[in-house]
Design an enzyme around this catalytic site. Structure first.
Site, mmCIF file in Angstrom:
data_model
loop_
_atom_site.group_PDB
_atom_site.id
_atom_site.type_symbol
_atom_site.label_atom_id
_atom_site.label_comp_id
_atom_site.label_asym_id
_atom_site.label_seq_id
_atom_site.Cartn_x
_atom_site.Cartn_y
_atom_site.Cartn_z
ATOM 1 N N TYR A 47 1.855 -7.662 -21.108
ATOM 2 C CA TYR A 47 3.167 -7.401 -20.493
ATOM 3 C C TYR A 47 4.311 -7.710 -21.465
ATOM 4 O O TYR A 47 5.465 -7.376 -21.200
ATOM 5 C CB TYR A 47 3.362 -8.224 -19.207
ATOM 6 N N HIS A 105 -8.597 -9.094 -18.681
ATOM 7 C CA HIS A 105 -7.712 -8.115 -18.022
ATOM 8 C C HIS A 105 -8.449 -6.862 -17.552
ATOM 9 O O HIS A 105 -8.162 -6.314 -16.481
ATOM 10 C CB HIS A 105 -6.576 -7.745 -18.981
HETATM 11 P P1 NAP Z 1 4.019 -3.201 -6.698
HETATM 12 O O1 NAP Z 1 4.250 -4.661 -6.657
HETATM 13 O O2 NAP Z 1 3.083 -2.583 -5.732
HETATM 14 O O3 NAP Z 1 5.404 -2.406 -6.548
HETATM 15 C C1 NAP Z 1 6.544 -2.695 -7.290
HETATM 16 C C2 NAP Z 1 7.630 -1.706 -6.874
HETATM 17 O O4 NAP Z 1 7.959 -1.940 -5.495
HETATM 18 C C3 NAP Z 1 8.899 -1.840 -7.658
HETATM 19 O O5 NAP Z 1 9.415 -0.532 -7.848
HETATM 20 C C4 NAP Z 1 9.807 -2.646 -6.764
HETATM 21 O O6 NAP Z 1 11.171 -2.353 -6.923
HETATM 22 C C5 NAP Z 1 9.375 -2.168 -5.398
HETATM 23 N N1 NAP Z 1 9.572 -3.222 -4.391
HETATM 24 C C6 NAP Z 1 9.209 -4.514 -4.464
HETATM 25 N N2 NAP Z 1 9.541 -5.183 -3.346
HETATM 26 C C7 NAP Z 1 10.160 -4.284 -2.540
HETATM 27 C C8 NAP Z 1 10.758 -4.380 -1.253
HETATM 28 N N3 NAP Z 1 10.757 -5.534 -0.572
HETATM 29 N N4 NAP Z 1 11.321 -3.269 -0.732
HETATM 30 C C9 NAP Z 1 11.307 -2.104 -1.412
HETATM 31 N N5 NAP Z 1 10.758 -1.950 -2.635
HETATM 32 C C10 NAP Z 1 10.184 -3.038 -3.195
HETATM 33 O O7 NAP Z 1 3.551 -2.727 -8.163
HETATM 34 P P2 NAP Z 1 3.061 -3.366 -9.532
HETATM 35 O O8 NAP Z 1 4.192 -3.929 -10.318
HETATM 36 O O9 NAP Z 1 2.209 -2.311 -10.147
HETATM 37 O O10 NAP Z 1 2.076 -4.551 -9.129
HETATM 38 C C11 NAP Z 1 2.498 -5.883 -8.913
HETATM 39 C C12 NAP Z 1 1.949 -6.825 -9.970
HETATM 40 O O11 NAP Z 1 0.540 -6.740 -10.068
HETATM 41 C C13 NAP Z 1 2.413 -6.506 -11.397
HETATM 42 O O12 NAP Z 1 3.741 -6.892 -11.638
HETATM 43 C C14 NAP Z 1 1.403 -7.285 -12.195
HETATM 44 O O13 NAP Z 1 1.735 -8.667 -12.215
HETATM 45 C C15 NAP Z 1 0.136 -7.022 -11.398
HETATM 46 N N6 NAP Z 1 -0.664 -5.875 -11.935
HETATM 47 C C16 NAP Z 1 -1.853 -6.142 -12.518
HETATM 48 C C17 NAP Z 1 -2.633 -5.106 -13.037
HETATM 49 C C18 NAP Z 1 -3.953 -5.426 -13.681
HETATM 50 O O14 NAP Z 1 -4.507 -4.548 -14.388
HETATM 51 N N7 NAP Z 1 -4.498 -6.610 -13.491
HETATM 52 C C19 NAP Z 1 -2.199 -3.778 -12.932
HETATM 53 C C20 NAP Z 1 -0.988 -3.516 -12.296
HETATM 54 C C21 NAP Z 1 -0.226 -4.575 -11.791
HETATM 55 P P3 NAP Z 1 12.185 -3.257 -7.796
HETATM 56 O O15 NAP Z 1 11.445 -3.660 -9.026
HETATM 57 O O16 NAP Z 1 13.308 -2.323 -8.033
HETATM 58 O O17 NAP Z 1 12.595 -4.441 -6.992
#
Ligand code: NAP
Length: 272
Positions: A47, A105
């Site tokens: 990241y 990862h």
């Molecule tokens: P997510 O958490 O499913 O979605 C994030 C999106 O949702 C952003 O656009 C955010 O907007 C929006 N959002 C968040 N809270 C909201 C709310 N209350 N109302 C409306 N919209 C909202 O997606 P992600 O970032 O892919 O996954 C979360 C975490 O999982 C990552 O940050 C990472 O730490 C982890 N991850 C791990 C892997 C892996 O391979 N292990 C892969 C993907 C992700 P804003 O940002 O504009 O607030």
């Protein structure tokens, strides 16, 4: 908020994801999340924000010992000759002597699994990780890993109201682990769904909160939503105390559960 005891370590069921947060956005986001009451932060070497996450922890009034901190070793660092040094570099950036959870990862079939896990265990034995685990391991691969290290803590995988993970839930419940749901808001797609919106409107909450409550209502589920906006961070934290009614859960259970968003060309065969 629910906490799960995993091999003697307490894991808060809701964490703060930091993928795509960079620079001041990562630093201020982590500091703000901690000020709101988040006590679980998720980052990864890839990241490119470990230093900023560390700066956010440092700027916060919350003591390091009160935060559950995860990082993940990227594929180019899983060779035993590189893993330990790469974790030392992560710790230096994060400004801490240890992480609470250290994950591989992604599966990497170029290096023998046992060698990767032995190196990971070495980091734990050196006191630099309290728990170890994997990410993006399908059920068969997770079972193989558990044959080698019986006390893995989690498999962090994509999981949301549009993608089920029943085979993994069976394993984590059987083995005293947790399933960590990444992209729990389907990267925002939950906001557009009519069923979710109706339930949210009827309750006067946001659709993201309903989608998170659906995950967190499952036994041994942890969710790590990312939010760059302060209002979203606050709203997501409140979802940790939102319980769905049986009819609401049934309506969400009935949504089609085959939408996978994170599927790079190096991903494993998900049915393995
Ligand atoms: P997510 O958490 O499913 O979605 C994030 C999106 O949702 C952003 O656009 C955010 O907007 C929006 N959002 C968040 N809270 C909201 C709310 N209350 N109302 C409306 N919209 C909202 O997606 P992600 O970032 O892919 O996954 C979360 C975490 O999982 C990552 O940050 C990472 O730490 C982890 N991850 C791990 C892997 C892996 O391979 N292990 C892969 C993907 C992700 P804003 O940002 O504009 O607030």
């Amino acid at each position: 908020m629910t906490h799960y005891d995993v091999h003697g370590v307490s894991i808060p069921a809701l964490g703060f994801g930091t993928w795509q947060l960079r620079g001041d956005g990562a630093r201020d986001g982590v500091e703000h999340a901690l000020s709101l009451g988040y006590r679980h932060i998720d980052t990864a070497q890839v990241y490119k924000n470990e230093a900023e996450v560390g700066a956010g922890l440092e700027a916060s009034d919350v003591a390091r010992g009160d935060v559950f901190l995860t990082t993940k070793v990227w594929g180019t660092n899983v060779a035993p000759s590189k893993l330990t040094a790469s974790v030392d570099e992560s710790l230096r950036k994060l400004g801490t002597d240890y992480v609470d959870l250290l994950l591989l990862h992604w599966p990497n079939d170029e290096i023998e699994l046992e060698a990767q896990l032995v190196a990971l265990e070495g980091v734990r034995e050196a006191g630099k990780a309290r728990l170890i685990g994997v990410s993006n391991y399908p059920a068969g691969m997770l079972r193989d890993a558990l044959e080698l290290v019986p006390d893995l803590a989690t498999d962090q995988v994509e999981h949301h109201v549009f993608l089920e993970q029943d085979r993994l839930y069976d394993i984590v419940r059987e083995r005293g682990m947790v399933l960590t749901a990444y992209s729990p808001l389907a990267q925002g797609a939950v906001l557009e769904d009519e069923t979710i919106r109706e339930i949210a409107d009827a309750r006067g909450v946001g659709p993201a909160q309903i989608a998170l409550a659906w995950i967190l209502g499952q036994d041994r589920a942890v969710a790590i939503p990312k939010a760059s906006s302060a209002a979203h961070r606050e709203s997501n934290l409140r979802a940790a105390d939102l319980a769905l009614e049986d009819d609401e859960r049934a309506a969400l259970d009935a949504l089609t559960k085959n939408r996978r968003l994170v599927d790079p060309d190096f991903a494993p065969d998900w049915s393995a």
